[in-house]
Each structure stands twice: as C-alpha cells, then as structure tokens.
Design an enzyme around this catalytic site. Structure first.
Site, mmCIF file in Angstrom:
data_model
loop_
_atom_site.group_PDB
_atom_site.id
_atom_site.type_symbol
_atom_site.label_atom_id
_atom_site.label_comp_id
_atom_site.label_asym_id
_atom_site.label_seq_id
_atom_site.Cartn_x
_atom_site.Cartn_y
_atom_site.Cartn_z
ATOM 1 N N SER A 66 94.824 14.911 113.426
ATOM 2 C CA SER A 66 94.439 13.738 114.219
ATOM 3 C C SER A 66 94.966 12.421 113.675
ATOM 4 C CB SER A 66 92.915 13.661 114.349
ATOM 5 O OG SER A 66 92.467 14.577 115.323
ATOM 6 N N LYS A 69 96.887 10.328 116.046
ATOM 7 C CA LYS A 69 96.292 9.343 116.946
ATOM 8 C C LYS A 69 96.600 7.902 116.533
ATOM 9 C CE LYS A 69 92.459 12.244 118.603
ATOM 10 N NZ LYS A 69 92.605 13.488 117.819
ATOM 11 N N SER A 130 87.460 10.411 116.763
ATOM 12 C CA SER A 130 88.695 11.174 116.887
ATOM 13 C C SER A 130 88.663 12.140 118.070
ATOM 14 C CB SER A 130 88.986 11.948 115.590
ATOM 15 O OG SER A 130 90.333 12.350 115.536
#
Length: 445
Positions: A66, A69, A130
C-alpha cells in the site's frame, strides 16, 4: 616524594579518563556507521535537501504494497491543485470498487453504492486506513478507469525521476488477487514494484509539493458512514493506547504497506525543529518490526546529524570570484553566493565540505567575458556543495550536490558608442602592429 607520587597518580587518572572517553566516542561512531536494520532494504533522507543520510540495498525493486498509494495521493492532490476536482467534488462507487469494499480479504470497510462521496471522504479512507476501494474510486474519478490511471502513475514516476518503479494498479494489491478486475493494459499476474530509494523520492515530492498530505497522514481517527477510521501508523502520538510504545517525536506520516509478497513495509517521516527526515523500510517480518526498525533509522538520523549553515550568503572563493567584462566601464565584476548553503551533516564534519563554481557558459562571450551592461544580482552560474569524506550517499533526486545561484555583486554599465568606437580603432591598429612585427620577426628568424 609523596607530592611527586600524588601528581603522577592524578596524571594517570586524567589519562585513563581521556582514553575511556575517546574509546566510548569511537564505539558510538562505529555503532552508528554499522547501523543494523532488520529489513530487506532501507534508506534515510533529509526531506529539506534530498541528501541521503544512510541506505541499505536501497536500489532493490520490491513490492511496496500500500505504499503504492503515495503515488495515488500525489495525483489526487495534483488534480485538486490544478482545479480538475476539489475536496468537495462528489462521485459514486462503481462495481469494481464496491467489490473491493465488500471483500474482507481486502480489508474492505463496506462502502455504499448509489451514494455520493466527497473527494475528502475518499481521500481520508485511502490515507488514514489505507482502504483499497476508496483508492480505486478516486482513480476512476480522475482518469475514468484504473487502467488509464495506472498510465498516469507511470508517467508521473518518470517525470519525478523515480529510478526503479513499475505501477500496475492504484492500490498496491497483487493483480493476481484482483481476478478479472485487474486494470486494463497491465499484466494480470504482475505486482507493483518500487525500490526504497524510489519510495523515498516519491515521499520527498509528496511532502514538499503537497504538504497538506501530512494533515491526513497524521490524523489519528476519523469516520466514514458512521464507521471509525483508525490510522495504521503506530508511531503517531497515540495516548492510552497499545501503540504508545512505538510513538516517536515528530512523526506525522506517511504510509504503511503489507501483502504476503511485500511483507511489512513503511515510509515514515518526522519533523523535529527545522529538521525533517524521510525513512523507508521494506520487507520486514511483522507490523511491530517495521515501526521498530523505522525508529532505529529516525534515531540515527536525528542524533547523528545536525542542520548546519556551511557557507553564508555572499560567500566567495578567494581568487575565483571575478569574471572579466567586455564593452563595460569596468574591466571585471565580482560574484558571490545568493543564498546560504545549509544541510544536515554529521557532528564534527563541517570541514569536510567545500564548494565549486559552475559558470553558465551561455552567459559568456567566445572570449570568456561577460558583456556589459550587467545588472547587480544577475545570475552567472551556480555554486555546488561537495562532500569530501569517506562515505557519500549522494542525493535522492540524483543531483551531484546542493546548488545555489552565483550572482554579481554590482552593476557594470556599457561604454557609450564613442568609447566603443575608440576601443575598436585601438584594437584594429594593435592587431596591425602585431601582424607587422610578426612579419619582420619571421624574416630574420
């Protein structure tokens, strides 16, 4: 005799204390240089200058989970900054994002279809907890589809100068886990890939270009559809919480990550006084370890380095800070640094830094002069900071060193046409005389 023995004893004690102190300092320095970080790769960067303070296999390309991101965040904030969308722009949840949101295997928070969500709500879901579905919803809002958004991610990575990267989706999940929902135009079996160096450079741009990202990455708790959003960063200033043991002064971001392929990773940032550092750890083996290893990096960065002004504004290298002038009322002009040069350095290493000049050749004539008129404060080149120590990790953005402008200290007016004409006539006869002399020298040589 007793007095002599007493003096000798005192000298021996003082000598032992000096040896002990020196040994302890040496051990401290040695321990710092052999920083043991239990992660596949790691890096520390000065967020103000991009200077790398430490790295461990930072060029390895690994799945970032993640931490991907951060690029999605960057593109969302860029779209807001450019007026394409606003924080209050609304969108609804498509079938793919809804599928992600309803899937507990993807830590879905259960979004609702046929409901308007603001960009702010979706960004909070992405940045704080997240969430994958809110991330996809934002990607689809900006680019129309996640496949098109992935193209934007890779284009932006190239633009920002990330050295090692491959983006195949906006979330950091493995494409294989997305089944038939993998983004169009990407490999269905591929993973996103980043090196620690690239993750740090992405974070460097994110916090410097869009510092508002830190407002969201440092938010402890929020809510969406009445459900709590609790930040996954245990190093934030939690109180009365099991995470307090991981707290670290000044931490306000940035992005956690975890998949089976990536392990546990974390891009962190903290600010203490006027110093901000960015850290990355990739492929640790537990949630706790990624924060413990980050704490090691941050303690090293803040304890071993201090922000120091190495060269003040107006600094000049002796005998190197003058340029000849043509067609001017003065024959030369001085130049100096326009701004101070400040960076994070290890204590006691100030004397290991120097600067070199890089004069802008396009400013000079064929004869290597500056042609009048010249303004005071006119840029003529750059001063580049150089480190002359044993280990130089360089800069995250690939620069050879920090740079500041070199500017002229005073103006030089251009000679009037009469004086220029006299000068040209003088040059003509001087050349004729030189030619004649050379001719007769040739006859008698």
């Amino acid at each position: 005799m007793k007095d002599v023995m007493k003096k000798i004893s005192i000298l021996v004690v003082v000598a032992l204390l000096m040896i002990t102190t020196f040994s302890m300092n040496s051990l401290t320095v040695q321990a710092a240089e052999t920083l043991d970080v239990e992660a596949e790769s790691a890096i520390i960067v000065d967020a103000n200058t991009g200077k790398i303070l430490y790295e461990k296999q930072s060029d390895l390309k690994l799945p970032p989970a993640s931490m991907t991101k951060m690029m999605t965040e960057y593109l969302v904030l860029e779209a807001i900054n450019e007026g394409q969308i606003s924080w209050d722009t609304t969108t609804q949840i498509g079938d793919y994002a809804y599928w992600l949101s309803a899937n507990p295997g993807f830590s879905g928070i259960g979004l609702i279809q046929d409901k308007n969500y603001t960009v702010r709500q979706l960004y909070e879901g992405m940045a704080i907890i997240s969430d994958n579905a809110t991330t996809v919803a934002l990607a689809e809002l900006i680019a129309g589809s996640e496949g098109e958004f992935v193209k934007m991610m890779n284009e932006k990575a190239e633009e920002l100068g990330l050295p090692e990267y491959k983006f195949v989706n906006s979330t950091g999940l493995s494409n294989v886990d997305l089944g038939e929902n993998y983004p169009e135009g990407t490999d269905p079996n591929a993973d996103n890939l980043l090196s620690a160096r690239s993750a740090a450079l992405l974070a460097y741009h994110l916090v410097n270009d869009y510092p508002e990202a830190l407002e969201y990455s440092s938010t402890l708790l929020s809510e969406l559809d009445g459900r709590p959003l609790q930040n996954l960063n245990w190093m934030l200033p939690w109180e009365d919480n099991n995470f307090t043991q991981y707290r670290y002064e000044g931490v306000d971001g940035l992005k956690t990550g975890h998949t089976d392929e990536a392990g546990y990773c974390f891009t962190g940032t903290a600010k203490q006084g006027d110093r901000r550092i960015i850290t990355v750890v990739m492929k640790t083996d537990s949630k706790a370890k990624r924060f413990n290893e980050t704490k090691k990096l941050m303690e090293y960065g803040f304890s071993q380095f201090e922000t120091t002004e190495l060269f003040p504004a107006g600094y000049q290298l002796k005998k190197e800070s003058i340029l000849p002038v043509s067609k001017g009322k003065e024959e030369e002009v001085e130049f100096e640094t326009a701004e101070p040069i400040e960076t994070m350095i290890k204590a006691g290493e100030k004397d290991l830094y120097s600067i070199k000049y890089e004069i802008d050749e396009e400013k000079l004539t064929k004869d290597g002069t500056l042609e009048a008129p010249i303004k005071a404060g006119e840029k003529v080149g750059e001063a580049i900071l150089q480190y002359n120590g044993d280990i130089d990790y360089g800069y995250i953005n690939g620069e050879s060193g920090q740079r500041v402008d070199l500017v002229t200290t005073n103006a030089v007016e251009k000679l009037n046409w009469f004086m220029l004409t006299l000068g040209a006539i003088g040059d003509f006869f001087s050349n004729v005389f030189t030619t004649v002399v050379d001719f007769f020298k040739g006859l008698f040589s």
